[in-house]
Design an enzyme around this catalytic site. Structure first.
Site, PDB file in Angstrom:
ATOM      1  N   PRO A  39      43.025  57.514 -14.228  1.00  0.00           N
ATOM      2  CA  PRO A  39      43.889  55.955 -15.227  1.00  0.00           C
ATOM      3  C   PRO A  39      42.461  55.759 -15.264  1.00  0.00           C
ATOM      4  O   PRO A  39      42.601  54.648 -16.276  1.00  0.00           O
ATOM      5  CB  PRO A  39      44.378  55.506 -13.437  1.00  0.00           C
ATOM      6  CG  PRO A  39      45.444  55.790 -12.737  1.00  0.00           C
ATOM      7  CD  PRO A  39      43.708  57.474 -12.760  1.00  0.00           C
TER       8      PRO A  39
ATOM      9  N   GLU B 263      44.744  58.876  -2.595  1.00  0.00           N
ATOM     10  CA  GLU B 263      44.665  57.849  -4.069  1.00  0.00           C
ATOM     11  C   GLU B 263      43.340  58.200  -4.570  1.00  0.00           C
ATOM     12  O   GLU B 263      43.009  57.520  -5.191  1.00  0.00           O
ATOM     13  CB  GLU B 263      43.746  56.863  -2.851  1.00  0.00           C
ATOM     14  CG  GLU B 263      44.500  55.598  -1.502  1.00  0.00           C
ATOM     15  CD  GLU B 263      45.714  55.355  -2.098  1.00  0.00           C
ATOM     16  OE1 GLU B 263      47.312  56.476  -2.090  1.00  0.00           O
ATOM     17  OE2 GLU B 263      45.990  55.123  -3.052  1.00  0.00           O
TER      18      GLU B 263
HETATM   19  C1  4FV Z   1      46.288  59.588 -14.101  1.00  0.00           C
HETATM   20  C2  4FV Z   1      46.822  59.441 -15.427  1.00  0.00           C
HETATM   21  C3  4FV Z   1      46.753  59.212 -13.027  1.00  0.00           C
HETATM   22  C4  4FV Z   1      46.027  58.582  -9.663  1.00  0.00           C
HETATM   23  C5  4FV Z   1      45.691  58.525  -8.420  1.00  0.00           C
HETATM   24  C6  4FV Z   1      47.202  60.779  -9.610  1.00  0.00           C
HETATM   25  C7  4FV Z   1      46.593  59.680 -10.167  1.00  0.00           C
HETATM   26  C8  4FV Z   1      46.240  60.262  -8.212  1.00  0.00           C
HETATM   27  N1  4FV Z   1      45.570  60.669 -14.344  1.00  0.00           N
HETATM   28  N2  4FV Z   1      46.334  59.899 -16.053  1.00  0.00           N
HETATM   29  N3  4FV Z   1      47.605  57.676 -15.670  1.00  0.00           N
HETATM   30  N4  4FV Z   1      46.085  59.907 -12.072  1.00  0.00           N
HETATM   31  O1  4FV Z   1      47.783  58.488 -12.686  1.00  0.00           O
HETATM   32  O2  4FV Z   1      45.950  60.737 -15.410  1.00  0.00           O
HETATM   33  O3  4FV Z   1      45.785  60.540  -7.724  1.00  0.00           O
END
Ligand code: 4FV
Length: 248
Positions: free
Chosen positions: A89, A116
Site C-alpha cells: 500500500p 504486517e
Molecule cells: C497491497 C495493496 C496490500 C499489506 C500487508 C499485504 C498487504 C500485507 N499490496 N497493493 N493494497 N498488501 O494491501 O499492493 O502484508
C-alpha cells in the site's frame, strides 16, 4: 516476459497460470511465471519466515534472511533489465501508464508480502520499486502481484487475440471505454444504437469516441483533467452533452 514471484502461497499462482489470457500466454511461452517460496530458504526445523515486531504491537513481520535468499535465487542468471518490486500500500499507484512502463522490462521479480509487512532492511537492500493496486489493505501481496501480471501480460505483443484490442483498451488514451453491445439486437424492448449496425466504420469509430469522452466526463471527470482534448474531441464531447440534455 518473465515474472518471478516470491510468495508463501505459490498455489495462488497455479490457477492463473492456466486460465485466461495469462494462461494462454504461458502456454505460448510469451510469458514465463515462476514462484519462489521463502520457506524453502530457511534453515531451521520450523522453516520460520516471520517473527514478532521489535517495539511490540500486533501481528508478525516477515524475516529478512529467507526473503533475501529467495530474491537472490529468483534473480539468478538475470540480466540487468530485471526489476525487483514489492507490492505494498506504500507503493506507487498502478495505472495504465505504470503498466506501460513495467512492460519495458524483460523480467520482474515480485515480492508478495504477508502479515504486517516485511523487515525494512529487506526493502532497503533488495527492493527497486514499490507498487500498490489501491488505497486499501489486503491480507497478502499475492492478489496485487496477479493484478500486475495480468495488466502487464495482456499488453504484450501477441498475447491478446488481436493486437488492436489492447490498444483500444480503457485508459490507453486516458479515457474510459465506450459501451459494448452484442446479439440480440433488441432486449426487453431495448434496441442497440443503430449506428453500430450501419456498417459505416468511420461513423462507428466517431460514435465510440464520443461515448468514451461522454462516459469519462460523466463517471471520471478527473481523468479528463489529465488529458488535453483536441478540437475534434471537444466538439464530440459538446455534442454528447447536448444530446444528453435533449434525451432527459
Ligand atoms: C497491497 C495493496 C496490500 C499489506 C500487508 C499485504 C498487504 C500485507 N499490496 N497493493 N493494497 N498488501 O494491501 O499492493 O502484508
Amino acid at each position: 516476459m518473465r515474472f518471478d514471484v516470491v510468495t508463501l502461497f505459490p498455489e495462488v499462482f497455479e490457477g492463473s497460470a492456466v486460465t485466461g489470457v495469462v494462461g494462454r500466454a504461458i502456454v505460448d511461452d510469451r510469458v514465463q511465471l515462476k514462484t519462489w517460496n521463502p520457506r524453502d530458504f530457511t534453515d531451521d526445523t520450523h522453516r520460520t519466515v516471520d517473527d514478532r515486531p521489535f517495539g511490540g504491537g500486533p501481528g508478525m513481520v516477515m524475516k529478512v534472511e529467507p526473503l533475501q535468499k529467495a530474491i537472490q535465487a529468483a534473480k539468478e542468471l538475470a540480466d540487468d533489465s530485471v526489476k525487483v518490486i514489492y507490492m505494498s500500500p506504500q507503493g506507487r499507484r498502478l495505472d495504465q501508464q505504470g503498466v506501460k512502463y513495467l512492460t519495458g522490462f524483460s523480467r520482474l521479480v515480485l515480492l508478495a508480502g504477508r502479515y504486517e509487512g516485511v523487515d525494512e532492511r529487506l526493502l532497503e537492500s533488495q527492493i527497486d520499486e514499490e507498487w500498490s493496486i489501491g488505497d486499501f489493505v489486503l491480507s497478502g501481496g499475492e492478489l496485487p502481484a496477479l493484478v500486475l501480471i495480468d495488466a502487464v501480460a495482456r499488453t504484450l505483443p501477441g498475447v491478446l487475440g488481436h493486437e488492436c484490442s489492447a490498444v483500444e483498451d480503457s485508459f490507453v488514451e486516458g479515457l474510459l471505454d465506450h459501451p459494448h453491445y452484442t446479439r440480440p439486437d433488441v432486449f426487453e424492448g431495448q434496441a442497440i444504437p443503430a449506428v453500430l449496425k450501419s456498417g459505416d466504420h468511420k461513423k462507428i469509430a466517431i460514435w465510440r469516441e464520443k461515448q468514451a469522452l461522454g462516459k469519462t466526463w460523466q463517471k471520471r471527470p478527473d481523468l479528463l483533467d489529465k488529458i488535453e482534448l483536441n478540437e475534434h474531441q471537444q466538439v464530440l464531447l459538446d455534442e454528447f452533452k447536448e444530446e444528453l440534455k435533449t434525451k432527459d
